[in-house]
Design a protein around this motif. Structure first.
Motif, PDB file in Angstrom:
ATOM      1  N   UNK A   6       0.803  -1.216   0.000  1.00 49.87           N
ATOM      2  CA  UNK A   6       0.000   0.000   0.000  1.00 49.87           C
ATOM      3  C   UNK A   6       0.843   1.276   0.000  1.00 49.87           C
ATOM      4  N   UNK A   7       2.050   1.228   0.560  1.00 46.14           N
ATOM      5  CA  UNK A   7       2.895   2.425   0.682  1.00 46.14           C
ATOM      6  C   UNK A   7       3.943   2.457  -0.416  1.00 46.14           C
ATOM      7  N   UNK A   8       4.102   3.622  -1.001  1.00 42.23           N
ATOM      8  CA  UNK A   8       5.054   3.835  -2.102  1.00 42.23           C
ATOM      9  C   UNK A   8       5.993   4.974  -1.698  1.00 42.23           C
ATOM     10  N   UNK A   9       7.297   4.729  -1.698  1.00 44.23           N
ATOM     11  CA  UNK A   9       8.267   5.747  -1.283  1.00 44.23           C
ATOM     12  C   UNK A   9       8.873   6.508  -2.463  1.00 44.23           C
ATOM     13  N   UNK A  10       8.377   6.244  -3.658  1.00 51.46           N
ATOM     14  CA  UNK A  10       8.958   6.858  -4.854  1.00 51.46           C
ATOM     15  C   UNK A  10       8.854   8.376  -4.811  1.00 51.46           C
ATOM     16  N   UNK A  11       9.992   9.035  -4.950  1.00 52.60           N
ATOM     17  CA  UNK A  11      10.007  10.477  -5.122  1.00 52.60           C
ATOM     18  C   UNK A  11       9.962  11.307  -3.856  1.00 52.60           C
ATOM     19  N   UNK A  12       9.856  10.670  -2.675  1.00 49.39           N
ATOM     20  CA  UNK A  12       9.814  11.495  -1.459  1.00 49.39           C
ATOM     21  C   UNK A  12      10.704  10.983  -0.339  1.00 49.39           C
ATOM     22  N   UNK A  13      11.319   9.820  -0.508  1.00 49.56           N
ATOM     23  CA  UNK A  13      12.212   9.267   0.510  1.00 49.56           C
ATOM     24  C   UNK A  13      13.587   9.024  -0.097  1.00 49.56           C
ATOM     25  N   UNK A  14      14.631   9.504   0.584  1.00 48.14           N
ATOM     26  CA  UNK A  14      16.013   9.291   0.153  1.00 48.14           C
ATOM     27  C   UNK A  14      16.847   8.844   1.352  1.00 48.14           C
ATOM     28  N   UNK A  15      17.999   8.246   1.062  1.00 46.24           N
ATOM     29  CA  UNK A  15      18.911   7.786   2.112  1.00 46.24           C
ATOM     30  C   UNK A  15      20.246   8.497   1.980  1.00 46.24           C
ATOM     31  N   UNK A  16      20.785   8.946   3.129  1.00 49.35           N
ATOM     32  CA  UNK A  16      22.088   9.600   3.150  1.00 49.35           C
ATOM     33  C   UNK A  16      22.950   8.945   4.219  1.00 49.35           C
ATOM     34  N   UNK A  17      24.275   9.124   4.151  1.00 44.16           N
ATOM     35  CA  UNK A  17      25.149   8.542   5.172  1.00 44.16           C
ATOM     36  C   UNK A  17      25.080   9.304   6.490  1.00 44.16           C
ATOM     37  N   UNK A  18      25.373   8.615   7.574  1.00 45.65           N
ATOM     38  CA  UNK A  18      25.415   9.246   8.885  1.00 45.65           C
ATOM     39  C   UNK A  18      26.380  10.427   8.906  1.00 45.65           C
ATOM     40  N   UNK A  19      27.472  10.314   8.187  1.00 43.23           N
ATOM     41  CA  UNK A  19      28.479  11.377   8.162  1.00 43.23           C
ATOM     42  C   UNK A  19      27.950  12.676   7.555  1.00 43.23           C
ATOM     43  N   UNK A  20      26.830  12.588   6.821  1.00 45.64           N
ATOM     44  CA  UNK A  20      26.257  13.771   6.164  1.00 45.64           C
ATOM     45  C   UNK A  20      25.007  14.269   6.896  1.00 45.64           C
ATOM     46  N   UNK A  21      24.869  13.893   8.163  1.00 45.05           N
ATOM     47  CA  UNK A  21      23.645  14.168   8.913  1.00 45.05           C
ATOM     48  C   UNK A  21      23.278  15.644   8.946  1.00 45.05           C
ATOM     49  N   UNK A  22      24.240  16.518   9.214  1.00 42.40           N
ATOM     50  CA  UNK A  22      23.922  17.936   9.376  1.00 42.40           C
ATOM     51  C   UNK A  22      23.795  18.628   8.017  1.00 42.40           C
ATOM     52  N   UNK A  23      24.868  18.661   7.230  1.00 44.65           N
ATOM     53  CA  UNK A  23      24.853  19.423   5.978  1.00 44.65           C
ATOM     54  C   UNK A  23      23.920  18.827   4.934  1.00 44.65           C
TER      55      UNK A  23
END
Length: 349
Positions: free
Chosen positions: A312-329
């Motif tokens: 039922x849930x689609x993450x296309x176009x609104x969810x992305x993943x980044x590394x922990x090292x890039x948390x702030x910037x």
């Protein structure tokens, strides 16, 4: 292990800390992904708010500094004594509420309103780390068809599902959702899962409207359309059966109250930065009501996971993943500027 440690306003550091070990009734989780929540942003830019700088929380015994992160999934790495509900290797999502079990809300099943409520990642070391330890009552096994990536979204989607359920709407009803951020998107998914087809999402941002439209939603631009007038025309003056405010601004509340029918609710799922005027006349003359909502219970988690298992849930176009090292910037800065919708943290990168 690496972790995002919160030391106070505008101060988070990626640090190396020892891996935690589970005690009796606890589970050690290898974190797969942890979502950045609006609460995390508020703590960083405006806090400490929920995180106590000095006073240990009554249920966890912890105060600042703490490892952030309360929206996460992972794999059971180790279990403590007396744990029989899960096994090493199980893929799980975490319901991060600490509750006393003794106050009236807890005794009546509404532990999301516990008078001593605490949260993993705010009042205890959380999921923005390679490993974390949680009480077993916070652990939910994911259905086999639900990925760990999607599992990291169960928490925010349960916030939205709980709010949608409080609207009391069914498959013959209509609704308005104000705000097309992650919670607004979650409300749209939840209402669709409850059988509603007549849903409009009110959002001034063209980018956010486009994102939720790609998922199949119908949107309204409040800068271009008089929403209450449109709803009145469409419903012959009856109004919608429920409205949901995930925007958190006064114009959204005013528009929503003018658009709902008599004796119908506006469900407030937003956090308001500024006090809002109370529109008592609108409430009194039409017996409308404003209903608050906070968090979720295990029932909401189970409902969301069941819908996820059905695709039922689609993450296309609104969810992305980044590394922990890039948390702030790459995380906090981008979210605050409105350039990203929902970000998951990979704690291993």
């Amino acid at each position: 292990m690496r972790a995002a440690m919160y030391y106070g306003n505008s101060k988070i550091e990626i640090v190396n800390v020892p891996e935690p070990s589970p005690g009796a009734g606890e589970v050690k989780v290898k974190v797969h992904a942890n979502g950045i929540c609006g609460t995390d942003l508020h703590e960083y830019y405006d806090g400490p708010i929920f995180i106590s700088p000095r006073e240990p929380h009554p249920l966890t015994g912890r105060a600042m500094p703490v490892i952030l992160g309360h929206e996460f999934s992972g794999t059971v790495a180790e279990i403590g004594g007396d744990v029989t509900e899960v096994s090493v290797g199980d893929q799980v999502t975490i319901e991060p509420i600490y509750r006393c079990g003794e106050c009236r809300p807890c005794r009546t099943g509404h532990y999301n309103l516990c008078t001593s409520i605490g949260f993993h990642g705010l009042m205890a070391d959380g999921g923005m780390a390679e490993y974390t330890v949680v009480p077993v009552n916070q652990v939910h096994r994911l259905p086999e068809s639900v990925s760990l990536g999607l599992g990291a979204l169960v928490e925010p989607m349960s916030v939205a599902y709980h709010a949608a359920a409080l609207g009391g709407v069914g498959n013959q009803d209509s609704a308005l959702v104000y705000g097309a951020g992650p919670i607004g998107i979650g409300l749209w998914f939840a209402l669709r899962g409850m059988g509603l087809t007549e849903i409009d999402v009110v959002e001034p941002s063209p980018e956010r409207r486009a994102a939720i439209e790609r998922l199949g939603a119908r949107t309204l631009d409040p800068a271009a359309v008089d929403v209450p007038a449109l709803i009145a025309d469409r419903t012959n003056g009856d109004g919608v059966d429920a409205a949901f405010d995930a925007a958190g601004v006064a114009p959204a509340v005013e528009s929503a109250l003018a658009s709902i029918g008599e004796r119908r609710p506006l469900i407030s799922v937003a956090i308001y930065d500024c006090p809002l005027p109370t529109p008592l006349l609108s409430l009194v003359l039409r017996e409308r009501r404003i209903q608050g909502t906070i968090c979720y219970t295990a029932d909401d988690y189970r409902a969301v996971m069941a819908l996820m298992a059905q695709g039922h849930y689609d993450t296309t176009g609104w969810v992305d993943t980044i590394p922990l090292s890039d948390l702030i910037d790459g995380g906090f800065t981008e979210l605050r500027a409105g350039r990203r919708m929902k970000l998951l943290i990979d704690p291993t990168a």
